[in-house]
Design a protein around this motif. Structure first.
Motif, PDB file in Angstrom:
ATOM      1  N   SER A   1       0.826  -1.198   0.000  1.00 11.51           N
ATOM      2  CA  SER A   1       0.000   0.000   0.000  1.00 11.51           C
ATOM      3  C   SER A   1       0.868   1.259   0.000  1.00 11.51           C
ATOM      4  N   ALA A   2       0.504   2.243  -0.810  1.00  9.21           N
ATOM      5  CA  ALA A   2       1.283   3.482  -0.887  1.00  9.21           C
ATOM      6  C   ALA A   2       1.019   4.386   0.316  1.00  9.21           C
ATOM      7  N   ALA A   3      -0.206   4.427   0.795  1.00 10.19           N
ATOM      8  CA  ALA A   3      -0.562   5.265   1.945  1.00 10.19           C
ATOM      9  C   ALA A   3      -0.385   4.463   3.224  1.00 10.19           C
ATOM     10  N   TYR A   4       0.874   4.262   3.600  1.00  8.90           N
ATOM     11  CA  TYR A   4       1.206   3.391   4.725  1.00  8.90           C
ATOM     12  C   TYR A   4       1.897   4.209   5.807  1.00  8.90           C
ATOM     13  N   SER A   5       1.494   4.015   7.058  1.00  6.65           N
ATOM     14  CA  SER A   5       2.049   4.791   8.165  1.00  6.65           C
ATOM     15  C   SER A   5       3.390   4.233   8.619  1.00  6.65           C
ATOM     16  N   TYR A   6       4.345   5.137   8.894  1.00  6.45           N
ATOM     17  CA  TYR A   6       5.646   4.739   9.436  1.00  6.45           C
ATOM     18  C   TYR A   6       5.556   4.469  10.930  1.00  6.45           C
ATOM     19  N   GLY A   7       4.662   5.164  11.606  1.00  2.00           N
ATOM     20  CA  GLY A   7       4.552   5.029  13.060  1.00  2.00           C
ATOM     21  C   GLY A   7       3.790   6.190  13.649  1.00  2.00           C
ATOM     22  N   ASP A   8       4.280   6.704  14.777  1.00  8.54           N
ATOM     23  CA  ASP A   8       3.601   7.776  15.501  1.00  8.54           C
ATOM     24  C   ASP A   8       4.547   8.956  15.694  1.00  8.54           C
ATOM     25  N   ALA A   9       4.007  10.173  15.581  1.00  4.76           N
ATOM     26  CA  ALA A   9       4.769  11.386  15.827  1.00  4.76           C
ATOM     27  C   ALA A   9       4.225  12.064  17.085  1.00  4.76           C
ATOM     28  N   PHE A  10       5.137  12.484  17.972  1.00  7.87           N
ATOM     29  CA  PHE A  10       4.776  13.118  19.244  1.00  7.87           C
ATOM     30  C   PHE A  10       5.478  14.465  19.376  1.00  7.87           C
TER      31      PHE A  10
ATOM     32  N   LEU B   1       0.697  13.417  17.797  1.00  7.56           N
ATOM     33  CA  LEU B   1       0.378  14.442  16.815  1.00  7.56           C
ATOM     34  C   LEU B   1      -0.228  13.869  15.534  1.00  7.56           C
ATOM     35  N   TYR B   2       0.470  12.908  14.903  1.00  5.49           N
ATOM     36  CA  TYR B   2      -0.001  12.379  13.622  1.00  5.49           C
ATOM     37  C   TYR B   2       0.783  11.122  13.277  1.00  5.49           C
ATOM     38  N   HIS B   3       0.344  10.434  12.215  1.00  7.86           N
ATOM     39  CA  HIS B   3       1.053   9.281  11.677  1.00  7.86           C
ATOM     40  C   HIS B   3       1.814   9.732  10.423  1.00  7.86           C
ATOM     41  N   PRO B   4       3.157   9.738  10.438  1.00  9.25           N
ATOM     42  CA  PRO B   4       3.901  10.107   9.228  1.00  9.25           C
ATOM     43  C   PRO B   4       3.786   9.041   8.155  1.00  9.25           C
ATOM     44  N   LEU B   5       3.800   9.476   6.913  1.00  8.44           N
ATOM     45  CA  LEU B   5       3.783   8.546   5.791  1.00  8.44           C
ATOM     46  C   LEU B   5       5.095   7.770   5.737  1.00  8.44           C
ATOM     47  N   PHE B   6       5.012   6.456   5.519  1.00  4.15           N
ATOM     48  CA  PHE B   6       6.201   5.649   5.247  1.00  4.15           C
ATOM     49  C   PHE B   6       6.621   5.917   3.812  1.00  4.15           C
ATOM     50  N   PHE B   7       7.853   6.441   3.647  1.00  6.46           N
ATOM     51  CA  PHE B   7       8.322   6.754   2.296  1.00  6.46           C
ATOM     52  C   PHE B   7       9.828   6.580   2.220  1.00  6.46           C
TER      53      PHE B   7
ATOM     54  N   THR C   1      -3.904   8.876   7.631  1.00 10.96           N
ATOM     55  CA  THR C   1      -5.002   8.475   8.511  1.00 10.96           C
ATOM     56  C   THR C   1      -5.924   7.548   7.735  1.00 10.96           C
ATOM     57  N   ASP C   2      -6.085   6.322   8.237  1.00 12.30           N
ATOM     58  CA  ASP C   2      -6.990   5.349   7.620  1.00 12.30           C
ATOM     59  C   ASP C   2      -6.734   5.181   6.128  1.00 12.30           C
ATOM     60  N   GLY C   3      -5.464   5.082   5.750  1.00 12.96           N
ATOM     61  CA  GLY C   3      -5.119   4.824   4.364  1.00 12.96           C
ATOM     62  C   GLY C   3      -5.250   6.011   3.439  1.00 12.96           C
ATOM     63  N   LYS C   4      -5.382   7.211   3.994  1.00 10.71           N
ATOM     64  CA  LYS C   4      -5.463   8.431   3.196  1.00 10.71           C
ATOM     65  C   LYS C   4      -4.331   9.373   3.582  1.00 10.71           C
ATOM     66  N   ILE C   5      -3.873  10.166   2.611  1.00 10.33           N
ATOM     67  CA  ILE C   5      -2.721  11.039   2.808  1.00 10.33           C
ATOM     68  C   ILE C   5      -3.152  12.491   2.917  1.00 10.33           C
ATOM     69  N   GLY C   6      -2.533  13.207   3.880  1.00  9.84           N
ATOM     70  CA  GLY C   6      -2.688  14.645   4.031  1.00  9.84           C
ATOM     71  C   GLY C   6      -1.330  15.269   4.325  1.00  9.84           C
TER      72      GLY C   6
ATOM     73  N   ILE D   1      -3.579  20.054   5.974  1.00 13.73           N
ATOM     74  CA  ILE D   1      -4.492  19.575   4.933  1.00 13.73           C
ATOM     75  C   ILE D   1      -4.902  18.173   5.342  1.00 13.73           C
ATOM     76  N   LYS D   2      -6.152  17.968   5.632  1.00 14.31           N
ATOM     77  CA  LYS D   2      -6.598  16.703   6.211  1.00 14.31           C
ATOM     78  C   LYS D   2      -6.366  15.545   5.250  1.00 14.31           C
ATOM     79  N   PRO D   3      -6.032  14.367   5.748  1.00 11.42           N
ATOM     80  CA  PRO D   3      -5.830  13.193   4.899  1.00 11.42           C
ATOM     81  C   PRO D   3      -7.105  12.835   4.133  1.00 11.42           C
ATOM     82  N   GLN D   4      -6.992  12.753   2.803  1.00  8.13           N
ATOM     83  CA  GLN D   4      -8.170  12.500   1.976  1.00  8.13           C
ATOM     84  C   GLN D   4      -7.851  11.874   0.621  1.00  8.13           C
TER      85      GLN D   4
END
Length: 342
Positions: free
Chosen positions: A79-88, A95-101, A117-122, A132-135
């Motif tokens: 999946s392209a919209a994949y989370s790397y982990g958690d940001a604090f 704070l947010y889930h950074p994109l795994f890239f 967020t939930d497989g969507k990128i912002g 810009i909200k993940p969409q």
């Protein structure tokens, strides 16, 4: 009385040192499973030890980052919209889930980084605020004020190339450009300015807007021809016209935690692309600094002297470079900057 005064100063200074040590943050690992967390110098745990390490954390040095990114993924699909982990933040607030890239968390480009967020990128800013909200199923980094986004779902085709796989859509998608407000922007067939961005054979409008003071700041950088000469000294092909000139724009403005204007240079090659080694900061006093990819900040004159010395060495070793220039106009033989360079 004087001895009492010195003693009080010692007590206050020592207290401050202990307070600073207590406020410092360090990675620590759980001895039973080697998972990693973050605690203060006084031992207070602000991020529990539940994150993977892979040897990327150093528990002996204090954490300097304002945003702390902890690895928490098990990359078992494409999946392209994949989370790397958690940001604090430094208080341990999520704070947010950074994109795994590219085998790590997404990097900042023009003051914004991609989040998931939930497989969507912002997109988030340097303070970890979602701007810009993940969409979208996919989004490129921002470049020259725009990002290309796609609806639907995307994946990396590992069957073609496991190291650098191409991006593929799953089913129907729609792709278009957005600005830094997240608004859709439609390219035009003809440019309205020579600074418009060429994209897919059409034109996106020049995206930057400045106050009078900001325009003067941008102009002051664009007048320094020497920076363009340094930037292209090692290019193998001859450049002329706008291809031989950098174009500086403000991509970041002063904030409470970062009191600088950030100016990024772009070069032209059938469109504007960032020239990453030419990023500068300017503080409220008007002082110039260079900032590199690793966020190391260096006074402009020190950086300039080093770059001119490197150019002189390179051009001496490669006398046939097509974009060579006379370094001695800007740097004397004994290593001092000339008036023309300042």
């Amino acid at each position: 009385m004087r001895l009492l005064f010195i003693y009080l100063i010692f007590i206050i200074s020592t207290s401050r040192l202990f307070a600073q040590a207590a406020d410092s943050l360090y990675y620590f690992s759980n001895p039973t499973d080697s998972l990693v967390g973050v605690k203060t110098g006084s031992g207070k745990i602000i991020i529990p030890a539940r994150y993977r390490d892979f040897g990327l954390t150093d528990g002996s040095s204090s954490i300097k980052d304002d945003i702390i990114i902890m690895m928490d993924f098990n990359k078992n699909d494409s999946s392209a919209a994949y989370s790397y982990g958690d940001a604090f933040n430094r208080q341990g607030t999520f704070l947010y889930h950074p994109l795994f890239f590219d085998n790590g968390p997404d990097y900042f480009s023009e003051e914004l980084a991609r989040c998931v967020t939930d497989g969507k990128i912002g997109f988030v800013n340097h303070q970890g605020e979602i701007m810009i909200k993940p969409q979208w199923g996919w989004a490129t980094p921002f470049n020259y004020g725009y990002a290309l986004v796609g609806t639907g779902s995307y994946y990396w085709d590992l069957t073609k190339d496991e190291e650098h796989p191409p991006l593929r859509p799953r089913g129907a998608t729609e792709e278009f450009y957005i600005n830094t407000k997240g608004e859709r922007v439609t390219p035009t067939d003809k440019p309205s300015s020579d600074k418009d961005q060429l994209a897919d054979g059409k034109y996106l409008p020049y995206p930057f807007h400045y106050s009078r003071h900001e325009q003067q700041l941008v102009d002051s950088f664009n007048r320094v021809e020497m920076l363009s000469k340094i930037a292209f000294a090692n290019y193998a092909s001859p450049l002329k016209g706008r291809e031989a000139r950098l174009q500086f724009e403000i991509t970041g403005r002063p904030s409470a935690g970062f009191p600088y204007y950030r100016l990024l240079a772009y070069d032209w090659n059938n469109g504007y692309d960032p020239h990453d080694d030419m990023t500068f900061l300017v503080n409220e006093k008007g002082e110039w600094f260079h900032i590199d990819f690793f966020d190391e900040i260096k006074p402009y004159r020190i950086w300039l002297k080093e770059k001119l010395e490197a150019c002189r060495d390179f051009l001496t070793e490669h006398p046939d470079m097509p974009n060579r220039f006379n370094v001695e106009e800007y740097l004397t033989k004994d290593g001092n900057l000339t008036p023309k360079s300042l």
